[in-house]
Structure formats: C-alpha cells, structure tokens
Enzyme design. Structure first.
Site, PDB file in Angstrom:
ATOM      1  N   ASP A  27       0.856  -1.245  -0.072  1.00 11.85           N
ATOM      2  CA  ASP A  27      -0.017  -0.217  -0.110  1.00 11.85           C
ATOM      3  C   ASP A  27       0.767   1.041  -0.167  1.00 11.85           C
ATOM      4  OD1 ASP A  27      -2.401   1.487   0.218  1.00 11.85           O
ATOM      5  OD2 ASP A  27      -2.586   1.588   1.979  1.00 11.85           O
ATOM      6  N   HIS A  83      -3.714  14.003   0.603  1.00 14.22           N
ATOM      7  CA  HIS A  83      -3.871  13.206   1.824  1.00 14.22           C
ATOM      8  C   HIS A  83      -2.696  13.238   2.821  1.00 14.22           C
ATOM      9  CE1 HIS A  83      -4.955   9.780   4.348  1.00 14.22           C
ATOM     10  NE2 HIS A  83      -3.871   9.138   3.996  1.00 14.22           N
ATOM     11  N   GLU A  94     -10.154   4.019   4.159  1.00 11.37           N
ATOM     12  CA  GLU A  94      -9.240   4.482   3.256  1.00 11.37           C
ATOM     13  C   GLU A  94      -9.658   4.219   1.729  1.00 11.37           C
ATOM     14  OE1 GLU A  94      -5.096   4.012   4.151  1.00 11.37           O
ATOM     15  OE2 GLU A  94      -5.336   5.431   5.708  1.00 11.37           O
ATOM     16  N   GLU A 135      -9.541   3.877  -2.093  1.00 12.68           N
ATOM     17  CA  GLU A 135      -8.089   3.759  -2.648  1.00 12.68           C
ATOM     18  C   GLU A 135      -8.397   2.951  -3.961  1.00 12.68           C
ATOM     19  OE1 GLU A 135      -4.767   2.014  -0.708  1.00 12.68           O
ATOM     20  OE2 GLU A 135      -5.215   2.991   1.394  1.00 12.68           O
ATOM     21  N   ASP A 163      -8.847   0.238   2.488  1.00 11.52           N
ATOM     22  CA  ASP A 163      -7.939   0.032   3.438  1.00 11.52           C
ATOM     23  C   ASP A 163      -8.228   0.367   4.787  1.00 11.52           C
ATOM     24  OD1 ASP A 163      -5.517  -0.577   4.862  1.00 11.52           O
ATOM     25  OD2 ASP A 163      -4.725   1.380   3.944  1.00 11.52           O
ATOM     26  N   ARG A 204      -7.111   3.877  13.493  1.00 12.58           N
ATOM     27  CA  ARG A 204      -6.391   5.214  13.770  1.00 12.58           C
ATOM     28  C   ARG A 204      -5.629   5.209  15.098  1.00 12.58           C
ATOM     29  NH1 ARG A 204      -5.371   5.833   8.861  1.00 12.58           N
ATOM     30  NH2 ARG A 204      -7.274   6.458   7.476  1.00 12.58           N
ATOM     31  N   GLN A 260      -2.955   2.377  15.345  1.00 12.31           N
ATOM     32  CA  GLN A 260      -2.121   2.881  14.277  1.00 12.31           C
ATOM     33  C   GLN A 260      -1.288   4.021  14.999  1.00 12.31           C
ATOM     34  OE1 GLN A 260      -3.450   4.462  10.656  1.00 12.31           O
ATOM     35  NE2 GLN A 260      -1.666   4.966   9.775  1.00 12.31           N
ATOM     36  N   LYS A 286      -3.771  -1.681  10.572  1.00 11.01           N
ATOM     37  CA  LYS A 286      -4.056  -1.921   9.057  1.00 11.01           C
ATOM     38  C   LYS A 286      -4.585  -3.690   8.482  1.00 11.01           C
ATOM     39  CE  LYS A 286      -3.047   2.081   7.524  1.00 11.01           C
ATOM     40  NZ  LYS A 286      -3.802   3.058   6.470  1.00 11.01           N
ATOM     41  N   THR A 288      -8.492  -5.689   4.398  1.00  7.10           N
ATOM     42  CA  THR A 288      -8.520  -4.984   3.168  1.00  7.10           C
ATOM     43  C   THR A 288      -9.740  -5.512   2.428  1.00  7.10           C
ATOM     44  OG1 THR A 288      -6.292  -4.254   3.658  1.00  7.10           O
ATOM     45  CG2 THR A 288      -7.064  -3.840   1.575  1.00  7.10           C
ATOM     46  N   GLU A 320      -9.701  12.595   7.716  1.00  8.52           N
ATOM     47  CA  GLU A 320      -9.685  13.738   7.419  1.00  8.52           C
ATOM     48  C   GLU A 320     -11.040  14.555   7.424  1.00  8.52           C
ATOM     49  OE1 GLU A 320      -7.172  13.632   3.500  1.00  8.52           O
ATOM     50  OE2 GLU A 320      -7.767  11.646   4.036  1.00  8.52           O
TER      51      GLU A 320
HETATM   52 MN    MN Z   1      -3.950   3.098   2.706  1.00 10.86          MN
END
Ligand code: MN
Length: 388
Positions: free
Chosen positions: A104, A111, A177, A179, A211, A215, A218, A231, A235, A336
């Site tokens: 990834d 971002h 996420e 993606e 993904d 948080r 992480q 993570k 996925t 975000e």
């Molecule tokens: Mn990602």
C-alpha cells in the site's frame, strides 16, 4: 442481448470476476449489462480454456498481454451474442484473485498533507522524503477480502489523546481509506527492476479497494516501522477486476512534480487515471475523491516497488493509498473528513466522526470508457460488526 452499456457495464468495460451458481464450482466470468439485464459470461463454458475453470483469476493473469487482448476480444463477441450468459443475480461472487504480496502506497499529496497537519500539527506536514519517492509499506495479503465481507472491529493497544499509558480494547477510531488497487499479472525475476515503461507488460487491471484502518492502534504503534496491526485486520476489494484495456480513455496528465524525480521514476511517467470515486456512509455520499489529483503515477509506484530488485508475482496487489483531493468534500478518509475527530461532519442528519458498529461503507468508482460513455468499476462494500 443488445450491445448497449446499461449501468456502466457495456461492451467497452467487461470486467473479470470469479463466480459460482447454485453451490457449483467456481469459475471465471466477465460481467456485461444491457437493456435486458445484468449477466456474467461463463468464459470456461464458452472457450474451454482450462485457466477459466480455476477458482481464481491468477492462472489467466499469468498468461500476459497478448492472451489478455485476445480474450477481451472474444469476451466482447460472446457478450454481444448472449451465449453462455448467466443472470448476475443467480451468481455468487467470490474474491477474484489469490493475493500474492500486498503493498500500500501513500501517493496523494492532499492526503499526506492533511494527515501530517492532523497528526503532527507543529511540524512540516510532509516528511523530507515524500516528494522524492512514493512512500509505501508491505501489508497483509491473507486478510484481503471481497466486497460484502463483514468487517469485525479490531481490538488492540491504543493510547488516547492525553493518556499516558495504553489500554487494550476495541478500536475507538475505526476508519476507511478510499483507494484504487492495481493487480499484477506477469511476474518478474528477482534482481531485475521493472522500469516505469513496463507497467503495461505486468499490470492487468484495477480493483476498488478499502484499506480499513484503526487510527488509535495505528497512532500508538506506527513509529518507527510503519503501519502494523492498525491495518492488517482487513482490506476489502471489489469482486470485479477492470482490465487496463477498458481504461485507455481514462489516462490523464497528473499535476506537475516538483522537484523532478530521480530518473528511474520518470520524467515522462506522470500519466495518471481520471477516475471518480464516491464514498457512501449508510447510503449517503459523504465524499467524492478524484483519482486524477494523485501525485505519484501508477507506473511510478510499480517502478519504485521493484527498483531494489524485488520480484513481482502473479496476484500481487499494490494500492494507491488514500485518494484525497484539495477540497473538503474530496477527502478519502474519515480521519480527514472529521479532521482527526475534532470537527465532526454531518451524515444521515447527525454529526459523525469515526465508524460505528453497524455502519456500512460503499466505495464507487467510474471513469470515461473507450466508447465515449462512463464505465462503472466494481464497488467495494463492507459493514462494521462489533468486536468479538
Ligand atoms: Mn492505505
């Protein structure tokens, strides 16, 4: 069947997937929609080619661009004729390919800048390497799941803002996420980098990809070696793999790169894909990230991934990283959209920050097709179930 392209799945698209009917064997098909309905063309029944009786696309992916081209031509004729077509609603869809290695990236400037501002408000948002190389990490291939798979809220160590010591428990900051994932067909030998000009020789197509990210887990674990348990729990990818051949009209120039990257990354390599993404939270669109605003191009990601001589395997999956545009409603993560949880956004008539149990997230993708209309890439859905 008519040749029309209802719903973005016309003859100019023809994405590949793995399906079964009434508990039967898995096999390979292409999706086709027309005015009369949605269909899966059974490629094994139609062609007899043994690779299409496999439970994953991998054997077909390994055959390379010339066979991909011939098969696409054949699939178009089959779809137009209506032969060997199974109604989509009678088909059970499966994970389309066996994921070999999963990487990834972090290729969106907006971002990376947003995350830097949120997590490190007192320093430069971009770390010194960011504009020189596509930052990435190796993820967990074994937990890549197909669209529709329920996502169990992960538990782990997390340290909340203002807390001195970590505690163990279900993530309180579960996120998405949005993606795009690239699927490798043709392998490469160890010790031989794939140049950016080799993208089309190796990459078969794209999938939608979410993904999922915890948080709080992480934030506590990621320094100094990067994402790990925050993570690796899941996925999600779409059931359908859109071949690069269906995206020929979607290539576009990406924003200028400054400073100019080192020679192995270009110049001349900054061609990206103009793909529109929609993020839906419980059925409501909360964001529209534009893939055309990515900083690093797909070919640069592949060139960087292999520049040290790392080999490619059939079924390798490399993802773009969160797609975010410059506008507030173009952000591809809840981190975000809620600015680190400090500025809730409104969805479903109430204030939201991170994912709650029972939430369903759907990612949708569309692009200009070669026929002049828009094609609809495979969507990615997942619902959050409580921690076990
Ligand atoms: Mn990602």
């Amino acid at each position: 069947m008519s040749a029309g392209g209802a719903g973005g799945f016309g003859l100019d698209h023809l994405p590949y997937g793995v399906f079964s009917v009434a508990g039967g064997e898995r096999r390979i098909g292409v999706r086709f929609g027309d005015g009369s309905g949605d269909w899966v063309v059974d490629l094994h029944a139609a062609t007899g080619r043994p690779e299409f009786a496999e439970p994953s696309l991998n054997a077909f992916l390994a055959l390379g661009p010339e066979v991909w081209r011939q098969t696409r031509e054949q699939a178009g004729e089959l779809a137009a004729s209506g032969e060997h077509a199974v109604p989509l609603d009678e088909a059970t869809l499966h994970r389309p390919f066996e994921v070999a290695d999963y990487v990834d990236f972090y290729a969106s400037l907006d971002h990376a800048t947003n995350v830097g501002r949120i997590l490190r408000p007192d320093s430069e948002p971009l770390l010194p390497n960011w504009r020189h190389l596509p930052v990435g990490y190796h993820g967990r291939a074994g937990t890549v799941v197909p669209s529709g798979t329920p996502i169990t809220r992960p538990s782990g160590q997390r340290r909340g803002p203002g807390e001195v010591a970590p505690t163990f428990g279900p993530s309180r900051r579960l996120d998405i996420e949005a993606e795009l994932g690239f699927v490798v067909g043709v392998p490469s030998p160890i010790g031989t980098p794939v140049p950016f000009s080799g993208f089309g020789d190796h990459v078969f197509g794209v999938v939608g990809l979410n993904d999922w990210s915890a948080r709080d887990i992480q934030a506590w674990e990621y320094q100094p070696l990067g994402p790990f348990l925050g993570k690796s729990f899941a996925t999600s990818v779409s059931h359908w793999v859109t071949p690069m051949a269906a995206l020929e009209a979607a290539w576009c120039d990406l924003p200028a790169q400054e400073p100019e990257p080192l020679p192995y990354l270009g110049p001349g390599a900054v061609r990206g894909l103009d793909i529109d993404v929609e993020v839906l939270l419980d059925g409501e669109v909360v964001s529209r990230p534009p893939f055309r605003t990515m900083y690093w191009s797909p070919a640069q990601l592949l060139a960087h991934l292999t520049v040290n001589g790392a080999s490619l395997r059939t079924g390798d999956l490399f993802a773009s990283g969160t797609i975010s545009g410059p506008e507030r409603d173009q952000r591809g993560s809840l981190l975000e959209l809620s600015w680190g949880g400090r500025e809730p956004f409104v969805a479903g008539g109430r204030e939201r920050t991170f994912l709650e149990d029972g939430d369903e997230v759907v990612l949708r993708y569309s692009a200009l097709g070669t026929g002049g209309g828009r094609i609809t890439l495979g969507e990615v859905a997942g619902r959050i179930v409580p921690a076990g």
